[in-house]
Design an enzyme around this catalytic site. Structure first.
Site, PDB file in Angstrom:
ATOM      1  N   SER A 145      37.913  39.403  49.175  1.00 57.79           N
ATOM      2  CA  SER A 145      37.372  38.874  48.354  1.00 57.79           C
ATOM      3  C   SER A 145      37.529  37.594  48.462  1.00 57.79           C
ATOM      4  CB  SER A 145      39.635  38.732  48.034  1.00 57.79           C
ATOM      5  OG  SER A 145      39.553  37.622  46.805  1.00 57.79           O
ATOM      6  N   TYR A 158      48.602  37.405  50.612  1.00 55.46           N
ATOM      7  CA  TYR A 158      46.756  37.821  50.751  1.00 55.46           C
ATOM      8  C   TYR A 158      45.474  36.774  50.892  1.00 55.46           C
ATOM      9  CZ  TYR A 158      43.140  39.524  46.574  1.00 55.46           C
ATOM     10  OH  TYR A 158      42.139  40.183  45.915  1.00 55.46           O
TER      11      TYR A 158
HETATM   12  P1  NDP Z   1      44.037  47.632  40.926  1.00 53.87           P
HETATM   13  O1  NDP Z   1      45.385  47.484  41.373  1.00 53.87           O
HETATM   14  O2  NDP Z   1      43.314  47.683  39.069  1.00 53.87           O
HETATM   15  O3  NDP Z   1      43.642  48.946  41.600  1.00 53.87           O
HETATM   16  C1  NDP Z   1      44.066  49.481  43.056  1.00 53.87           C
HETATM   17  C2  NDP Z   1      43.935  51.055  43.127  1.00 53.87           C
HETATM   18  O4  NDP Z   1      44.272  50.588  44.132  1.00 53.87           O
HETATM   19  C3  NDP Z   1      44.853  51.528  42.129  1.00 53.87           C
HETATM   20  O5  NDP Z   1      44.758  52.827  41.190  1.00 53.87           O
HETATM   21  C4  NDP Z   1      46.240  51.782  42.857  1.00 53.87           C
HETATM   22  O6  NDP Z   1      46.914  51.834  42.825  1.00 53.87           O
HETATM   23  C5  NDP Z   1      45.442  51.835  43.965  1.00 53.87           C
HETATM   24  N1  NDP Z   1      46.749  51.730  45.553  1.00 53.87           N
HETATM   25  C6  NDP Z   1      47.397  50.585  45.413  1.00 53.87           C
HETATM   26  N2  NDP Z   1      47.992  50.087  46.284  1.00 53.87           N
HETATM   27  C7  NDP Z   1      47.918  51.633  47.175  1.00 53.87           C
HETATM   28  C8  NDP Z   1      47.849  52.166  48.407  1.00 53.87           C
HETATM   29  N3  NDP Z   1      48.679  52.273  48.993  1.00 53.87           N
HETATM   30  N4  NDP Z   1      46.713  53.023  48.644  1.00 53.87           N
HETATM   31  C9  NDP Z   1      46.610  53.673  48.278  1.00 53.87           C
HETATM   32  N5  NDP Z   1      46.101  52.809  46.670  1.00 53.87           N
HETATM   33  C10 NDP Z   1      47.100  52.538  46.205  1.00 53.87           C
HETATM   34  O7  NDP Z   1      43.334  46.850  42.298  1.00 53.87           O
HETATM   35  P2  NDP Z   1      41.511  45.920  41.600  1.00 53.87           P
HETATM   36  O8  NDP Z   1      40.599  47.438  41.399  1.00 53.87           O
HETATM   37  O9  NDP Z   1      40.819  45.098  40.947  1.00 53.87           O
HETATM   38  O10 NDP Z   1      41.069  45.621  43.213  1.00 53.87           O
HETATM   39  C11 NDP Z   1      40.881  46.621  44.476  1.00 53.87           C
HETATM   40  C12 NDP Z   1      40.186  46.122  45.112  1.00 53.87           C
HETATM   41  O11 NDP Z   1      39.491  45.024  45.595  1.00 53.87           O
HETATM   42  C13 NDP Z   1      41.756  45.194  45.981  1.00 53.87           C
HETATM   43  O12 NDP Z   1      41.697  44.882  47.902  1.00 53.87           O
HETATM   44  C14 NDP Z   1      41.688  43.917  45.779  1.00 53.87           C
HETATM   45  O13 NDP Z   1      42.807  43.084  46.823  1.00 53.87           O
HETATM   46  C15 NDP Z   1      40.376  43.750  45.424  1.00 53.87           C
HETATM   47  N6  NDP Z   1      40.322  42.067  44.740  1.00 53.87           N
HETATM   48  C16 NDP Z   1      40.038  42.364  43.844  1.00 53.87           C
HETATM   49  C17 NDP Z   1      40.038  41.222  42.724  1.00 53.87           C
HETATM   50  C18 NDP Z   1      39.857  41.758  41.169  1.00 53.87           C
HETATM   51  O14 NDP Z   1      39.710  40.725  40.290  1.00 53.87           O
HETATM   52  N7  NDP Z   1      40.826  42.426  40.451  1.00 53.87           N
HETATM   53  C19 NDP Z   1      39.606  40.207  43.585  1.00 53.87           C
HETATM   54  C20 NDP Z   1      39.005  40.429  44.645  1.00 53.87           C
HETATM   55  C21 NDP Z   1      38.972  41.426  45.621  1.00 53.87           C
HETATM   56  P3  NDP Z   1      49.262  51.700  41.729  1.00 53.87           P
HETATM   57  O15 NDP Z   1      47.831  51.070  40.648  1.00 53.87           O
HETATM   58  O16 NDP Z   1      49.199  53.404  41.056  1.00 53.87           O
HETATM   59  O17 NDP Z   1      49.596  50.772  42.236  1.00 53.87           O
END
Ligand code: NDP
Length: 257
Positions: A145, A158
């Protein structure tokens, strides 16, 4: 086996692949011709994403895996080994984010964030790399990130977890290089996903966009495009790097004359 045959059989695992950025990456890698394993804590949502990929001509399967559970990770990789005997591409995407003022951050939130966002990258990386060693080929992309490159208010846990993902990326890269495995990180700026929908207030959105030359949030597909590039066979001489995909957020200083 010809190079073309071996590429047709390549397997990619995307953690947190059911939604948001992970789902876009899964769709993009399937378009690139990989068999994609959509691994998520939410199996129902992972099934929907895998079905969407299969319906549009790609090849995907859903797996239930909680990346904060080392035993679940081990079991998932044992299944992958049994079913496919290979894991060619690993995208460590699953992550959680909650904001707390530094002085109010509870220890359990710190620990949960590090376990989910950082330790999972180590463990999935070890399991996947052991399978990649068999073919002396692999691509690992760790989603960090911009919060791992610049500090943000409320992001003690985070931001620290994501800075450590960038450090871990370098460690993995230098030890796996001799095996034909590249390890890089993509650092997204703010992206419209279920995570930011829940986490970002109107003030947060404004604070981000005011500091960005492009003045907008990115899309999951824009992150997937960078991941796709780093996972390609011909991205073979790029390793140990972090690529911000952020509308200019990291580059920017003063934006007004
Ligand atoms: P979302 O929360 O929209 O999607 C993440 C997905 O991962 C969901 O399906 C969630 O399931 C799943 N998940 C959560 N915890 C676990 C776990 N313990 N094991 C397996 N799956 C899990 O996140 P984003 O798409 O926004 O983010 C994806 C990645 O990108 C993350 O690492 C985030 O930190 C990073 N990121 C995102 C940014 C943004 O602006 N969106 C910016 C910078 C980095 P459920 O919803 O059921 O918990």
């Amino acid at each position: 086996m010809t190079e073309q045959d071996s590429r047709a059989l390549r397997v990619a695992l995307v953690t947190g692949g059911a939604m948001g950025i992970g789902a876009a990456i899964a769709e993009r890698l399937a378009m690139d011709g990989l068999h994609v394993l959509v691994a998520d804590i939410n199996l129902e949502a992972a099934n929907v994403t895998a079905a969407k990929i299969n319906a549009s001509g790609g090849s995907a399967a859903a797996l239930c895996m909680d990346v904060s559970d080392p035993e679940a990770i081990a079991q998932t990789f044992a299944t992958i080994e049994l079913d496919y005997g290979r894991c060619d591409v690993l995208i460590n995407n699953a992550g959680i984010a909650k904001t707390y003022a530094f002085l109010d951050l509870p220890l359990d939130a710190w620990q949960k964030t590090l376990t989910t966002n950082l330790t999972s990258v180590l463990l999935c990386g070890q399991h996947a790399a052991r399978l990649m060693l068999r073919h002396q080929w692999g691509r690992i992309v760790n989603i960090s990130s911009v919060s791992g490159l610049r500090a943000g208010t409320g992001r003690t846990a985070y931001g620290t977890s994501k800075a450590a993902v960038i450090g871990l990326t370098r460690q993995m890269a230098i030890e796996l290089a001799e095996h034909g495995i590249t390890v890089n990180s993509v650092a997204p700026g703010p992206i419209d996903t279920p995570m930011t929908e829940a986490l970002h207030s109107a003030e947060t959105r404004l604070s981000f966009t005011n500091g960005m030359p492009m003045k907008r949030y990115g899309t999951p597909a824009e992150i997937a495009a960078a991941v796709s590039f780093l996972a390609r066979p011909d991205a073979s001489f790029i390793t140990g790097h972090v690529v911000p995909v952020d509308g200019g957020f990291i580059a920017a200083g003063v934006l007004n004359i």
